[in-house]
Design an enzyme around this catalytic site. Structure first.
Site, PDB file in Angstrom:
ATOM      1  N   GLY A   1       0.814  -1.215   0.000  1.00 48.82           N
ATOM      2  CA  GLY A   1       0.000   0.000   0.000  1.00 48.82           C
ATOM      3  C   GLY A   1       0.843   1.258   0.000  1.00 48.82           C
ATOM      4  O   GLY A   1       1.993   1.239  -0.403  1.00 48.82           O
TER       5      GLY A   1
ATOM      6  N   LEU B   1      -3.626  -5.118  -6.171  1.00 50.51           N
ATOM      7  CA  LEU B   1      -2.538  -4.180  -5.917  1.00 50.51           C
ATOM      8  C   LEU B   1      -1.448  -4.798  -5.027  1.00 50.51           C
ATOM      9  O   LEU B   1      -1.744  -5.347  -3.971  1.00 50.51           O
ATOM     10  CB  LEU B   1      -3.106  -2.926  -5.235  1.00 50.51           C
ATOM     11  CG  LEU B   1      -2.145  -1.766  -5.082  1.00 50.51           C
ATOM     12  CD1 LEU B   1      -1.758  -1.195  -6.435  1.00 50.51           C
ATOM     13  CD2 LEU B   1      -2.753  -0.694  -4.203  1.00 50.51           C
ATOM     14  N   ASP B   2      -0.199  -4.684  -5.456  1.00 48.58           N
ATOM     15  CA  ASP B   2       0.960  -5.155  -4.679  1.00 48.58           C
ATOM     16  C   ASP B   2       0.924  -6.658  -4.419  1.00 48.58           C
ATOM     17  O   ASP B   2       1.642  -7.149  -3.533  1.00 48.58           O
ATOM     18  CB  ASP B   2       1.086  -4.402  -3.338  1.00 48.58           C
ATOM     19  CG  ASP B   2       1.256  -2.907  -3.525  1.00 48.58           C
ATOM     20  OD1 ASP B   2       1.731  -2.503  -4.600  1.00 48.58           O
ATOM     21  OD2 ASP B   2       0.922  -2.155  -2.606  1.00 48.58           O
ATOM     22  N   GLU B   3       0.102  -7.378  -5.166  1.00 42.46           N
ATOM     23  CA  GLU B   3      -0.035  -8.811  -4.920  1.00 42.46           C
ATOM     24  C   GLU B   3       0.469  -9.650  -6.085  1.00 42.46           C
ATOM     25  O   GLU B   3       0.368 -10.872  -6.069  1.00 42.46           O
ATOM     26  CB  GLU B   3      -1.512  -9.157  -4.657  1.00 42.46           C
ATOM     27  CG  GLU B   3      -2.088  -8.599  -3.375  1.00 42.46           C
ATOM     28  CD  GLU B   3      -1.559  -9.306  -2.137  1.00 42.46           C
ATOM     29  OE1 GLU B   3      -1.175 -10.482  -2.229  1.00 42.46           O
ATOM     30  OE2 GLU B   3      -1.525  -8.655  -1.081  1.00 42.46           O
TER      31      GLU B   3
END
Lengths: 283, 283, 283, 283
Positions: free
Chosen positions: A200, A226-228
């Protein structure tokens, strides 16, 4: 000087004799293997291979023939590239410029097997810099009201330059699922933390607040989560209680540059296979 | 639990089709390749391969057959081992005990594909410790007058325990050319510097005096030329002006332990090929 | 935003009460210490200190007064700087451009407490690049016949720009003793090896030939003895048998950039004291 | 050989002249400062200092006098220790033995300024090993029904040995708030991940499943919030897709050992101050 080689990336259900069948096919065409590396995920029973060879015949024909062989006779998913390919890349930037400069200078230094085709930004900050590098700069402001149109315009640009890769050099916008689906190209993003820690926003603030002793950077393929996305490369550097958030930002810049560059290099050298939201990196 | 695999290490002049011929031979015996890694030294035109497979037939017979095939039909130098082999190791020590304890504890923890057969020392300091670990301890004092006899006795011990590797865990004596020639076994030594910097004696004193900012450790195969053998593994750690020689010694211990252990592990996992006084490490 | 601080670097024979005398002097002037770090070389009985404080009075006057106090009353060698000082730097370059770009971009990004005043080169290769950065470029070809005149001209340039530091960004020329003596400024050089290993020319070739598993870079102050000056900073990166000399050069570039930048930063932040051909780095 | 020094750790609200007042007090007693390091958290306006000096008078008296001075005249929180102090430590273990052996061997090697007083375990596995090291072994089985009594017994043991530190060498039990409150001693725990990533159980499995490229270890002070205590030290090591969870466990052991040892060393050398759930580490 160096001969053109064919590089194939394969994966699929493991079966006995795969290494032999691939290498024998290549040998039977009078060609010589330069490198071959394989991996077996024994839990998932999946076989992965990166094989690079110098074809005795026409490189284009050989690579098409191999693709057919590997997919139809072996039932593998396969990508084939030539060592002389220089895929076009769209660089997405915002205002932050360290990854922008670093990436472009590496391409100019001949470190990378590709070419930057255009720079797309939601800010004008780097327009002159991009032009000084001789790169087309596409300014596309974005806000909550015009996101759909903006993405539409971005898609058009990326397609018009025939890009095969999108690299987000600290582009601070979230990409919509629709954009990702329609783009259908690999996207490399650099996140300024050692994911999954501090996912995040404002990861350096989070790291400072938690009092960690190392900060990191993570290059990953962007996905709808997101960010995964699948992690390509990560690195860390040591910090201490003396370091302010400002110091972390400065130290982190070096990490972000090198981790981002390494991820792009690995991708352009056709060293990465993705499965189960993870990467197999043949380095 | 895990099936026994055969691991072969090959090297020799490069020729077209080697990967194919090796893998096809294995496939033709109904066996499946687990891992295969190769390297080509393009300057020297030498081909190196490590291949590991699960034989469908009798492991002993298959490994003998492969050895014959690779040496006679392919003209390669070849070593073959089984994943279940547990080669015997002679540990040479002096008074310094950190590599001694660390190495033995790693074997006891099941980290290493081998077994320590005996501990040989020119000092009695570690006798009780060795015995507490249940290891035979051979005390063999050495000085300038008895070197030949002492080496004779060491050779006899190493042979009597049927050792296949000698590991010098900070054994502070130089081995004679004659000893090395007659032993005819690989010997792994740990040097407490980042070779080739600070070769010879008292490397931490040398490092402190020169004011370097990193100290290192180097594991290498011992040869007749002191500190000049093929390097297997190296690592470094950061130091500062605050560190005394005493601090370097303490920090260096951790480096020496991990570098020495990693070199022994790589050797026992049959991952190392030597040529031109260098190593190819398939890790 | 931030207040101007005074930074003093002191060293001299140790004596009881030095920390107290320095801090009491500062306190007696109504000023507050921000940071203070000291080191004692117990062998040489030398005391080193870096102290930073926010003066309540006029910064110029206070720094002059402190200098007088420390040198005359305490008998210490002392350098005093202000946190707002931006010393001028002459960048010496040749054809190789990675440290050139990296250094300049870091100054532009505000990472460095200084300013690049001019770029001096014995080749024209980077002329346009320097000008694009808005930096004066002085072309001064050099060969074995004109070395004295060339150095004369370089000296004149460096003096005319009032430089206080010379940074050799992979400038591949040896500086004469006479030049060093007359320049009388600190010179930071970047050597592309982990000194003292592979001193002299072609260190990557030497490293490749020796088969080391790590390569390094070393930033040091240039002295009359080539590659023998006080080491400021070093770092290493891992390599393998797969890496050609060409790969080492590429990997080394990243090391050289970060090690060179860190050395310049430490110098400009007034964190380095030199004695006995070594550095004390207050970081 | 070395003289006994006094080491003081202070923190409290910043005020002008603190460095001067502390050093002048020491100087006024005819004593000489060996090291002094301070830190200011400018956001929180807190001053931290570690100061070490060689007292001219009686060490005990001087340290008591200093404590009084620092707390009463300066209003600082202060801890004072002697360099010759060897605090007693209770080692809590379970079945896993690598940190157990590593820690004890480091104390035996004289690396640590303390002494292990006893080993407490909820399993009998390491009883003989502890005794071979000459250490009292207290077996205290624990389950969900007897947790309170068990903790009661542990408290009694720790108190009876006059321990000043508890070190959890992969002790796999959660400590109750009540235990922590009544113990009122610092507890160092080693967590086998790079916190805050992969907090909780089975971190290597989590890391493998997420596909990270580095694994880590974190030493922290245990608090009532599991895995949330102040971080003392962290380190990471590189992994690849080839590594199974089993490999991560093996590689992680080396990390855990060195990170745990470093945290204990920093604590025993009186280098750590805690505030706001973070640590200031004077190293």
């Amino acid at each position: 000087m160096k001969q053109t080689t064919i590089i194939a990336l394969l994966f699929g259900p493991d079966q006995i004799g795969l290494v032999s069948m691939v290498s024998s096919w290549i040998f039977s065409r009078g060609s010589n293997i330069y490198h071959a590396d394989q991996h077996k995920d024994t839990e998932a029973n999946i076989f992965f291979q990166r094989v690079e060879w110098c074809p005795s015949g026409d490189t284009k024909e050989e690579s098409v023939a191999f693709k057919e062989f590997a997919s139809q006779e072996l039932g593998m998913k396969v990508q084939v590239a030539l060592s002389t390919d220089l895929p076009k890349i769209a660089l997405l930037v915002s205002k932050i410029d360290h990854c922008f400069h670093d990436t472009i200078l590496r391409f100019r230094a001949g470190e990378m097997a590709g070419q930057i085709a255009c720079v797309i930004s939601n800010h004008k900050s780097l327009e002159k810099e991009a032009e000084a590098y001789g790169l087309p700069f596409i300014y596309q402001p974005i806000d909550d009201n015009n996101r759909a149109e903006c993405e539409e315009a971005q898609l058009k640009v990326i397609k018009s330059y025939e890009c095969e890769l999108v690299a987000m050099a600290r582009y601070m916008q979230i990409l919509s699922d629709d954009f990702l689906a329609r783009l259908a190209l690999p996207i490399i993003n650099i996140h300024h933390s050692f994911l999954p820690a501090f996912a995040g926003g404002k990861p350096y603030h989070q790291a400072h607040s938690r009092g960690v002793k190392l900060i990191g950077a993570t290059a990953h393929y962007a996905t709808a989560d997101l960010d995964e996305g699948p992690i390509i490369h990560q690195d860390v550097t040591r910090i201490s209680h003396r370091n302010s958030v400002h110091d972390l930002v400065r130290k982190g810049r070096d990490l972000e540059k090198s981790v981002f560059a390494q991820a792009i290099r690995l991708h352009l050298d056709n060293r990465i296979l993705i499965y189960n939201n993870k990467t197999v990196v043949f380095d």
